[in-house]
Enzyme design. Structure first.
Site, PDB file in Angstrom:
ATOM      1  N   SER A  85       5.631   5.748   2.838  1.00  0.00           N
ATOM      2  CA  SER A  85       5.575   6.169   4.240  1.00  0.00           C
ATOM      3  C   SER A  85       5.975   7.638   4.291  1.00  0.00           C
ATOM      4  O   SER A  85       6.598   8.147   3.345  1.00  0.00           O
ATOM      5  CB  SER A  85       6.590   5.337   5.039  1.00  0.00           C
ATOM      6  OG  SER A  85       6.804   5.889   6.318  1.00  0.00           O
ATOM      7  N   TYR A 140      15.238   1.718   6.330  1.00  0.00           N
ATOM      8  CA  TYR A 140      13.799   1.746   6.018  1.00  0.00           C
ATOM      9  C   TYR A 140      13.476   3.013   5.217  1.00  0.00           C
ATOM     10  O   TYR A 140      12.850   2.944   4.159  1.00  0.00           O
ATOM     11  CB  TYR A 140      12.993   1.705   7.319  1.00  0.00           C
ATOM     12  CG  TYR A 140      11.491   1.799   7.142  1.00  0.00           C
ATOM     13  CD1 TYR A 140      10.761   0.763   6.553  1.00  0.00           C
ATOM     14  CD2 TYR A 140      10.783   2.921   7.584  1.00  0.00           C
ATOM     15  CE1 TYR A 140       9.376   0.848   6.410  1.00  0.00           C
ATOM     16  CE2 TYR A 140       9.410   3.008   7.451  1.00  0.00           C
ATOM     17  CZ  TYR A 140       8.702   1.972   6.863  1.00  0.00           C
ATOM     18  OH  TYR A 140       7.333   2.060   6.724  1.00  0.00           O
TER      19      TYR A 140
HETATM   20  N1  LIG Z   1       1.865   1.271  10.413  1.00  0.00           N
HETATM   21  C1  LIG Z   1       2.469   2.407  10.116  1.00  0.00           C
HETATM   22  O1  LIG Z   1       2.556   3.328  10.962  1.00  0.00           O
HETATM   23  C2  LIG Z   1       3.035   2.610   8.725  1.00  0.00           C
HETATM   24  C3  LIG Z   1       3.420   3.905   8.381  1.00  0.00           C
HETATM   25  C4  LIG Z   1       3.940   4.107   7.109  1.00  0.00           C
HETATM   26  C5  LIG Z   1       4.036   3.077   6.204  1.00  0.00           C
HETATM   27  N2  LIG Z   1       3.655   1.814   6.567  1.00  0.00           N
HETATM   28  C6  LIG Z   1       3.794   0.760   5.563  1.00  0.00           C
HETATM   29  O2  LIG Z   1       2.580   0.064   5.473  1.00  0.00           O
HETATM   30  C7  LIG Z   1       2.823  -1.232   4.930  1.00  0.00           C
HETATM   31  C8  LIG Z   1       2.052  -2.264   5.732  1.00  0.00           C
HETATM   32  O3  LIG Z   1       2.566  -2.303   7.045  1.00  0.00           O
HETATM   33  P1  LIG Z   1       1.624  -2.405   8.350  1.00  0.00           P
HETATM   34  O4  LIG Z   1       1.701  -1.112   9.048  1.00  0.00           O
HETATM   35  O5  LIG Z   1       0.315  -2.950   7.987  1.00  0.00           O
HETATM   36  O6  LIG Z   1       2.499  -3.426   9.231  1.00  0.00           O
HETATM   37  P2  LIG Z   1       2.300  -4.992   9.565  1.00  0.00           P
HETATM   38  O7  LIG Z   1       1.056  -5.187  10.341  1.00  0.00           O
HETATM   39  O8  LIG Z   1       3.588  -5.415  10.146  1.00  0.00           O
HETATM   40  O9  LIG Z   1       2.076  -5.659   8.133  1.00  0.00           O
HETATM   41  C9  LIG Z   1       3.142  -5.902   7.270  1.00  0.00           C
HETATM   42  C10 LIG Z   1       2.668  -6.838   6.184  1.00  0.00           C
HETATM   43  O10 LIG Z   1       3.751  -7.062   5.283  1.00  0.00           O
HETATM   44  C11 LIG Z   1       3.982  -8.457   5.174  1.00  0.00           C
HETATM   45  N3  LIG Z   1       5.414  -8.771   5.046  1.00  0.00           N
HETATM   46  C12 LIG Z   1       6.432  -8.397   5.849  1.00  0.00           C
HETATM   47  N4  LIG Z   1       7.579  -8.971   5.465  1.00  0.00           N
HETATM   48  C13 LIG Z   1       7.274  -9.752   4.382  1.00  0.00           C
HETATM   49  C14 LIG Z   1       8.010 -10.619   3.549  1.00  0.00           C
HETATM   50  N5  LIG Z   1       9.327 -10.831   3.723  1.00  0.00           N
HETATM   51  N6  LIG Z   1       7.361 -11.251   2.553  1.00  0.00           N
HETATM   52  C15 LIG Z   1       6.040 -11.061   2.358  1.00  0.00           C
HETATM   53  N7  LIG Z   1       5.275 -10.254   3.107  1.00  0.00           N
HETATM   54  C16 LIG Z   1       5.883  -9.601   4.116  1.00  0.00           C
HETATM   55  C17 LIG Z   1       3.442  -9.070   6.461  1.00  0.00           C
HETATM   56  O11 LIG Z   1       3.038 -10.424   6.211  1.00  0.00           O
HETATM   57  P3  LIG Z   1       3.781 -11.754   6.711  1.00  0.00           P
HETATM   58  O12 LIG Z   1       4.503 -11.423   7.982  1.00  0.00           O
HETATM   59  O13 LIG Z   1       2.663 -12.729   6.885  1.00  0.00           O
HETATM   60  O14 LIG Z   1       4.690 -12.107   5.581  1.00  0.00           O
HETATM   61  C18 LIG Z   1       2.240  -8.200   6.724  1.00  0.00           C
HETATM   62  O15 LIG Z   1       1.120  -8.666   6.041  1.00  0.00           O
HETATM   63  C19 LIG Z   1       4.346  -1.425   4.952  1.00  0.00           C
HETATM   64  O16 LIG Z   1       4.866  -1.234   3.661  1.00  0.00           O
HETATM   65  C20 LIG Z   1       4.813  -0.295   5.871  1.00  0.00           C
HETATM   66  O17 LIG Z   1       6.119   0.108   5.571  1.00  0.00           O
HETATM   67  C21 LIG Z   1       3.154   1.565   7.816  1.00  0.00           C
END
Ligand SMILES: NC(=O)c1ccc[n+]([C@@H]2O[C@H](COP(=O)([O-])OP(=O)(O)OC[C@H]3O[C@@H](n4cnc5c(N)ncnc54)[C@H](OP(=O)(O)O)[C@@H]3O)[C@@H](O)[C@H]2O)c1
Length: 265
Positions: free
Chosen positions: A142, A155
């Site tokens: 991130s 985080y």
């Molecule tokens: N969206 C942004 O602005 C942003 C920016 C920078 C980085 N990121 C990173 O991008 C990645 C994906 O996030 P996203 O933005 O797509 O958010 P999201 O829609 O909340 O997706 C998060 C994913 O991680 C899984 N997850 C969460 N906790 C988990 C656990 N305990 N065990 C297994 N799986 C878990 C969730 O699946 P389940 O709930 O089904 O387990 C879901 O598939 C993350 O690493 C996040 O830090 C996002």
């Protein structure tokens, strides 16, 4: 069609929503064989049903908060698959809580999910990649892996830790033909803020304006695949917020001032 991803066995974590879900569809279009993981089986089944060859997509449930669950998932993966050519180590959870109000168990939970389970998975997959002559591990960090911001202390710590770890591991495994790419997304329109933990460890349930107005997950996934295929070691994906990467380097005082003026949500 023949691209960097065609015919490769690709494991995507965090595949039940957001960036991971969009990566599944993008990789499916490129002809990759998919293994998809997260906790929510129904959501993984929904994602699988939207791919072009659902019967070939393998679902492996995994809770990144549990070392035992991650080890089970690794075992299950290599019982069924001889190789994994690419791992998108993408699953993760964010935080919206003041540092002074966040108890240690919540801080540990964020580190377990975003850091310890992440590296446990990469080590296991890299060991098999080594035997198979190489592979590619892509880790979703991130911009919070590059600097800090309000309400995200643990985080940001977990994402910073990924950079230190993988910058070392990359040097050690490149001799085996294993590449490591770190992704630093900015604001992406997923439910990351909705799922983010507050100081009591509950999901906030609130969509942040930064995410609501962010880059679409489909555009993010397309950008990720372009950068990964080009063999980049680290790159940002997002909108204007990526300018911070240059500003912080060349005008750090101005950057710090501007950062404090932004909304935390
Ligand atoms: N969206 C942004 O602005 C942003 C920016 C920078 C980085 N990121 C990173 O991008 C990645 C994906 O996030 P996203 O933005 O797509 O958010 P999201 O829609 O909340 O997706 C998060 C994913 O991680 C899984 N997850 C969460 N906790 C988990 C656990 N305990 N065990 C297994 N799986 C878990 C969730 O699946 P389940 O709930 O089904 O387990 C879901 O598939 C993350 O690493 C996040 O830090 C996002």
């Amino acid at each position: 069609m023949n691209s960097y991803f065609t015919g490769k066995t690709v494991w995507v974590t965090g595949a039940s929503s957001g960036i991971g879900e969009a990566l599944v569809y993008a990789l499916d279009r490129e002809g990759a064989r998919l293994i998809i993981s997260a906790r929510r089986k129904d959501e993984l089944e929904r994602v699988r049903s939207k791919t072009s060859r659902p019967e070939q997509v393998d679902i492996i449930l995994m809770d990144l908060a549990s070392e035992a669950s991650v080890k089970d998932a690794i075992r299950s993966c290599f019982e069924k698959h001889e190789r994994v050519d690419m791992l998108f180590n993408n699953g993760g959870i964010s935080q919206r809580a003041d540092a002074l109000e966040t108890p240690t168990d919540i801080e540990r939970q964020l580190m377990e999910i975003n850091f310890f389970s992440n590296i446990l998975l990469s080590k296991a997959v890299a060991s098999v990649m080594k035997e198979n002559g190489g592979g590619h591990i892509i880790v979703t960090s991130s911009l919070m892996g590059k600097w800090g911001f309000f309400l995200r202390s643990s985080y940001a710590a977990s994402k910073h830790a990924l950079h230190g770890y993988y910058d070392c591991m990359r040097m050690e495994v490149e001799q085996y033909g294993i590449q490591i790419t770190l992704l630093t997304p900015g604001f992406i329109a997923s439910e990351i803020s909705v799922h983010a933990l507050d100081s009591s460890g509950k999901a906030t349930g609130a969509m942040d304006n930064n995410q609501a107005t962010g880059m679409s997950t489909a555009a993010c996934a397309a950008g990720i695949l372009r950068g990964v295929a080009a063999g980049k070691t680290e790159f940002g994906i997002g909108g204007k917020e990526l300018l911070g990467l240059k500003l912080r380097r060349f005008a750090p005082a101005l950057f710090e001032k501007m950062l404090r003026k932004r909304s935390a949500r």
